[in-house]
Design an enzyme around this catalytic site. Structure first.
Site, PDB file in Angstrom:
ATOM      1  N   SER A  68     -21.131  37.407  48.172  1.00 40.08           N
ATOM      2  CA  SER A  68     -21.682  38.132  49.335  1.00 40.08           C
ATOM      3  C   SER A  68     -21.299  37.474  50.655  1.00 40.08           C
ATOM      4  CB  SER A  68     -23.211  38.199  49.228  1.00 40.08           C
ATOM      5  OG  SER A  68     -23.752  36.901  49.225  1.00 40.08           O
TER       6      SER A  68
ATOM      7  N   ASN B  59     -33.686  32.020  46.958  1.00 32.67           N
ATOM      8  CA  ASN B  59     -34.560  33.193  47.123  1.00 32.67           C
ATOM      9  C   ASN B  59     -35.451  33.081  48.361  1.00 32.67           C
ATOM     10  OD1 ASN B  59     -33.335  33.853  44.773  1.00 32.67           O
ATOM     11  ND2 ASN B  59     -35.153  33.717  43.475  1.00 32.67           N
TER      12      ASN B  59
ATOM     13  N   THR C  22     -38.038  76.204  75.732  1.00 30.88           N
ATOM     14  CA  THR C  22     -38.650  76.070  74.403  1.00 30.88           C
ATOM     15  C   THR C  22     -37.946  77.122  73.555  1.00 30.88           C
ATOM     16  OG1 THR C  22     -40.418  77.639  74.878  1.00 30.88           O
ATOM     17  CG2 THR C  22     -40.931  75.319  75.290  1.00 30.88           C
ATOM     18  N   HIS C  23     -37.692  76.822  72.319  1.00 30.85           N
ATOM     19  CA  HIS C  23     -36.902  77.709  71.440  1.00 30.85           C
ATOM     20  C   HIS C  23     -35.531  77.995  72.046  1.00 30.85           C
ATOM     21  CE1 HIS C  23     -40.838  78.557  69.503  1.00 30.85           C
ATOM     22  NE2 HIS C  23     -41.262  78.598  70.764  1.00 30.85           N
TER      23      HIS C  23
ATOM     24  N   SER D  97      -7.210  66.843  73.595  1.00 24.22           N
ATOM     25  CA  SER D  97      -6.789  67.473  72.346  1.00 24.22           C
ATOM     26  C   SER D  97      -5.289  67.303  72.168  1.00 24.22           C
ATOM     27  CB  SER D  97      -7.146  68.964  72.389  1.00 24.22           C
ATOM     28  OG  SER D  97      -6.326  69.695  71.503  1.00 24.22           O
TER      29      SER D  97
ATOM     30  N   LYS E 276      -8.032  70.525  77.216  1.00 22.65           N
ATOM     31  CA  LYS E 276      -9.305  70.058  76.679  1.00 22.65           C
ATOM     32  C   LYS E 276      -9.787  68.719  77.233  1.00 22.65           C
ATOM     33  CE  LYS E 276     -11.124  71.765  73.116  1.00 22.65           C
ATOM     34  NZ  LYS E 276     -12.511  72.145  73.129  1.00 22.65           N
TER      35      LYS E 276
ATOM     36  N   GLU F 235     -20.651  63.132  70.536  1.00 23.31           N
ATOM     37  CA  GLU F 235     -20.577  63.657  69.161  1.00 23.31           C
ATOM     38  C   GLU F 235     -20.549  62.530  68.133  1.00 23.31           C
ATOM     39  OE1 GLU F 235     -18.170  67.817  69.768  1.00 23.31           O
ATOM     40  OE2 GLU F 235     -17.071  65.978  70.078  1.00 23.31           O
TER      41      GLU F 235
ATOM     42  N   GLN G 158     -29.842  41.460  47.041  1.00 20.81           N
ATOM     43  CA  GLN G 158     -28.672  41.027  47.823  1.00 20.81           C
ATOM     44  C   GLN G 158     -28.064  42.210  48.583  1.00 20.81           C
ATOM     45  OE1 GLN G 158     -25.826  38.066  46.291  1.00 20.81           O
ATOM     46  NE2 GLN G 158     -24.268  39.657  46.413  1.00 20.81           N
TER      47      GLN G 158
ATOM     48  N   LYS H 201     -28.344  43.555  52.787  1.00 20.80           N
ATOM     49  CA  LYS H 201     -27.717  43.156  54.054  1.00 20.80           C
ATOM     50  C   LYS H 201     -26.753  44.186  54.612  1.00 20.80           C
ATOM     51  CE  LYS H 201     -28.317  38.774  52.243  1.00 20.80           C
ATOM     52  NZ  LYS H 201     -28.831  39.596  51.164  1.00 20.80           N
TER      53      LYS H 201
HETATM   54  N1  ARG Z   1     -27.027  36.069  48.022  1.00 24.82           N
HETATM   55  C1  ARG Z   1     -28.354  36.215  47.564  1.00 24.82           C
HETATM   56  C2  ARG Z   1     -29.076  37.337  48.328  1.00 24.82           C
HETATM   57  O1  ARG Z   1     -28.621  37.678  49.343  1.00 24.82           O
HETATM   58  C3  ARG Z   1     -29.096  34.946  47.770  1.00 24.82           C
HETATM   59  C4  ARG Z   1     -30.157  34.737  46.758  1.00 24.82           C
HETATM   60  C5  ARG Z   1     -29.513  34.472  45.455  1.00 24.82           C
HETATM   61  N2  ARG Z   1     -30.505  34.229  44.471  1.00 24.82           N
HETATM   62  C6  ARG Z   1     -30.243  34.320  43.182  1.00 24.82           C
HETATM   63  N3  ARG Z   1     -31.227  34.113  42.398  1.00 24.82           N
HETATM   64  N4  ARG Z   1     -29.060  34.636  42.725  1.00 24.82           N
HETATM   65  O2  ARG Z   1     -30.049  37.875  47.890  1.00 24.82           O
END
Ligand code: ARG
Length: 478
Positions: free
Chosen positions: A38, A125, A170-171, A292, A298, A305, A337, A340
């Site tokens: 990751s 964790n 409105t509408h 365009s 254009k 948009e 994980q 993100k």
């Molecule tokens: N890369 C992991 C995450 O973003 C970190 C935690 C990993 N923990 C594990 N038990 N493999 O969640």
């Protein structure tokens, strides 16, 4: 090199074995590594990871879980990594599994044995939960400031357009006359709520997750409060199992962003509509328009948009997160994980959209004649006639009927405005109507006579502008 890295050098490139490789006789398949890593996503939290580790190391030293001297060496090593990442002297090693592994490996390379003590009493964790909170605490104020910049820009345009007439719909049918100021302030107040929502959500990530460990805390005498204080948290989270399973804050920020994005999208829809030949209320600058490839004439509102179009990304990010946690048993599961990418995508999308919208709107030109002309026709002053009669003592429901009769009479006579009726015709609708009726029927009067708090008269919009600018001044973050 650690002892275990000999077996699994392939796992994380030339230098570093996975943090967990000791139990394995065989290294994972290269495709497996590729699949689970990751670091390309979480690398943006590198500095937050280091700050969290510094506080953790200080706590370990303070509690004498590791010698104070070694804690100091760890802190020094981490600070050198921070400095080198900032200067660019240290590059992220993308063969590392994640940002946590990378920082720990570089630390151990730099300071040797004490580096191996950093992860004492900690798990990735609780570490990731900490990194995310530190990161959000750092970047959400930047988004909030972008909101404030846009709100301020809208208030400034409003300030110059307190008497620029613009019909209200409105509408999508003409409803009652108003002003450009009133309309832009409506947008501004939508955005103020977005700012406040982010502030509320920030309030809920002020507790430190550090010390929750993998899931059940630690047998070591960690001082969670000490680390929390070092990191500027107001306290610590209360249940370790909840802490490492919780991604509510990601969902919450992305739902805040989704609402914000719905606002930007509605605003963009109006910009697109208003820049059509039919409306022509606004003309976007050439800097913020596109052409365009085939139609030479254009000039397209592509930026509005695109902002509108990227709403789907942000809503998608929210659904992604909600689906990710649905049905997850406690405590940490690797599914988490995947939080993100949607979080960062939503964040980057709204940040870019806010910046572009601000640039686009501040360089736009408003066509006052066209906007004023929008108030003509459509009988948008019919409510004003009814309220005129109310002021003369007529019950509103009756007055509504009288005004409707005047509208009908004008339509039947082929007139486009009720004020084109003569007094005698008005008197057929109600004897209470007199010559002074014409004074309240012009669009200017309709807008200016609406003096209730929050209405479009210039006194009301001045008050709105004053309040909104005070909000901006008070809440601009450093
Ligand atoms: N890369 C992991 C995450 O973003 C970190 C935690 C990993 N923990 C594990 N038990 N493999 O969640």
């Amino acid at each position: 090199m650690t002892e275990t890295s000999e077996n699994h050098g392939a796992l994380t490139g030339d230098n570093h074995a996975a943090l967990w490789s000791g139990r394995f006789a065989e290294g994972p398949d290269a495709a497996a590594v590729e699949f689970e890593t990751s670091i390309r996503v979480d690398e943006r939290m590198a500095l937050d990871d280091i700050h969290g580790s510094i506080a953790h190391a200080q706590m370990l030293g303070e509690q004498k879980i590791i010698p104070k001297q070694e804690a100091a060496e760890i802190v020094k090593g981490l600070k050198s990594i921070e400095a080198d990442l900032i200067s660019g002297a240290l590059k992220i090693d993308y063969s590392a599994e994640d940002i946590h592994s990378f920082v720990e490996a570089v630390l151990t390379d730099r300071i040797g044995e004490p580096g191996k003590k950093l992860h004492t009493g900690r798990s990735r964790n609780d570490q990731i939960a900490l990194d995310e909170r530190l990161y959000l605490r750092r970047v959400i104020p930047c988004i909030q400031n972008e909101i404030i910049t846009l709100v301020k820009t809208l208030a400034e345009i409003a300030s110059a357009n307190k008497t620029s007439l613009l019909t209200g719909y409105t509408h999508m049918q003409h409803a009652q006359p108003g002003t450009l100021a009133q309309h832009l302030l409506a947008w501004a107040f939508m955005l103020v709520r977005d700012w406040e929502r982010l502030e509320d959500s920030l309030g809920r990530i002020q507790k430190s997750p550090l010390g929750s460990g993998a899931l059940q805390g630690s047998t070591l005498p960690l001082n969670r409060e000490f680390a929390a204080k070092k990191l500027g948290f107001t306290g610590v989270t209360e249940n370790s199992l909840d802490t490492v399973s919780d991604r509510d804050y990601c969902i919450e920020f992305v739902s805040d962003f989704s609402i914000l994005q719905s606002h930007l999208s509605r605003m963009c829809e109006e910009i697109v509509l208003w820049s059509t030949t039919e409306f022509s209320f606004v003309e976007l600058s050439e800097k913020w328009s596109t052409g365009s490839s085939i139609m030479p004439q254009k000039k397209n509102p592509d930026f509005a948009e695109l902002i509108r179009g990227r709403t789907g990304k942000v809503y998608g990010d929210l659904i992604n997160l909600l689906t990710m946690v649905k049905g997850l048993p406690l405590a940490y599961d690797r599914d988490l994980q995947e939080d993100k990418e949607p979080l960062f995508d939503a964040l980057d999308t709204v940040e870019a959209n806010l910046k572009v919208f601000t640039a686009m709107i501040s360089s736009a030109k408003w066509n006052k004649e066209k906007m004023a002309a929008s108030c003509e026709g459509g009988f948008a002053n019919a409510t004003d006639l009814a309220e005129y009669l109310v002021r003369k003592g007529m019950p509103f429901r009756t007055a509504h009927g009288v005004s409707a009769k005047a509208v009908r009479m004008a339509i039947d006579a082929g007139l486009s405005k009720i004020e084109d009726l003569c007094v005698e015709e008005f008197k057929e609708c109600s004897p209470l109507i007199e010559e002074d009726v014409y004074e309240i029927l012009s669009p200017e009067a309709c807008a200016e006579n609406r003096k209730t708090t929050g209405a479009p008269s210039s006194v009301s919009t001045s008050e709105q502008i004053k309040n909104i600018l005070a909000f901006c001044r008070k809440n601009k973050k450093k």
